[in-house]
Enzyme design. Sequence first.
Site, mmCIF file in Angstrom:
data_model
loop_
_atom_site.group_PDB
_atom_site.id
_atom_site.type_symbol
_atom_site.label_atom_id
_atom_site.label_comp_id
_atom_site.label_asym_id
_atom_site.label_seq_id
_atom_site.Cartn_x
_atom_site.Cartn_y
_atom_site.Cartn_z
ATOM 1 N N VAL A 1 0.994 -1.250 -0.118
ATOM 2 C CA VAL A 1 -0.239 0.004 -0.401
ATOM 3 C C VAL A 1 0.482 0.853 0.347
ATOM 4 O O VAL A 1 0.064 2.378 -0.461
ATOM 5 C CB VAL A 1 -1.222 0.316 1.516
ATOM 6 C CG1 VAL A 1 -0.264 0.238 2.886
ATOM 7 C CG2 VAL A 1 -1.871 1.387 0.988
ATOM 8 N N LYS A 2 2.226 0.951 0.577
ATOM 9 C CA LYS A 2 3.013 2.767 0.808
ATOM 10 C C LYS A 2 3.970 2.635 -0.585
ATOM 11 O O LYS A 2 3.712 4.006 -0.926
ATOM 12 C CB LYS A 2 3.866 2.584 1.450
ATOM 13 C CG LYS A 2 4.455 1.612 1.457
ATOM 14 C CD LYS A 2 6.099 0.922 2.210
ATOM 15 C CE LYS A 2 6.655 0.203 1.541
ATOM 16 N NZ LYS A 2 7.875 -0.226 2.653
ATOM 17 N N GLY A 3 4.060 1.503 -1.544
ATOM 18 C CA GLY A 3 3.764 2.407 -2.999
ATOM 19 C C GLY A 3 5.224 2.818 -3.300
ATOM 20 O O GLY A 3 6.019 2.376 -3.114
#
Length: 244
Positions: free
Chosen positions: A126-128
């Site tokens: 999710v942090k990408g």
Amino acid sequence: MSDVVRPYGDTTGDGMVQVSFTLPLPAGRRGEGAALQLAGKMGIEPAMVVHARPIGDGHTFFVVYGRVGHLVEPGKVVVAERDFPLLSAKDVNAAIRGRLRRKLVVVGACIGSDAHTVGIDAILNVKGVAGEKGLEYYREMRVVNLGAQVAVADLVAAAAGERADAVLVSQVVTQRDAHLHNTRAMSAAFREAFPPARRPLLVAGGPRFDERMAAELGVDRIFGRGTTPREVASYLAHAAGGAQ
């Protein structure tokens, strides 16, 4: 756009280039002479060694600067063009929901001996990366990240168990073309294990891949250096749906 262009170094169109390489020779005058000989055979003339550094017993890293006479013809350059729209997160979710009417399942891994998870984590977590959130952020996707050094057989089994719509494989280790051999082995294993109608999308990525080699390697898509999570999400929303 001009029909031809030249490399740029100090002044526009001067043809100057800089290249680096390693030779299995000790640092010194003979090694630098060999580097210049190689540069000449590469069409760099005149050339100068601007950096030479020993990098181990009997090996030297060189940076060579000089002029080439070759021209570049931009109109004849062949690249893998993006053939799908670049979507927002909202539109990705809407496309998946409208097409599948369920969550799109993504299984990702680094296969073989590759332990470099930075790339796969940047796309999946999710942090990408680069200000974009990874695929875990998309509410219409379910992401399974298997991590590093995953055997091809285990990846196939995980994809079957998760009923994956897409399998993402990251390959950073490229010595002896390991990324190519591993990708071919992976695609062959999936084709043996799944009937065509139920095979998940196979996507390979890494900094040394040529994005034009997808068909040759037996995968549906290759993403190269600089790929963002949004690009991968947009592609999956566009292409996924064969596996049920």
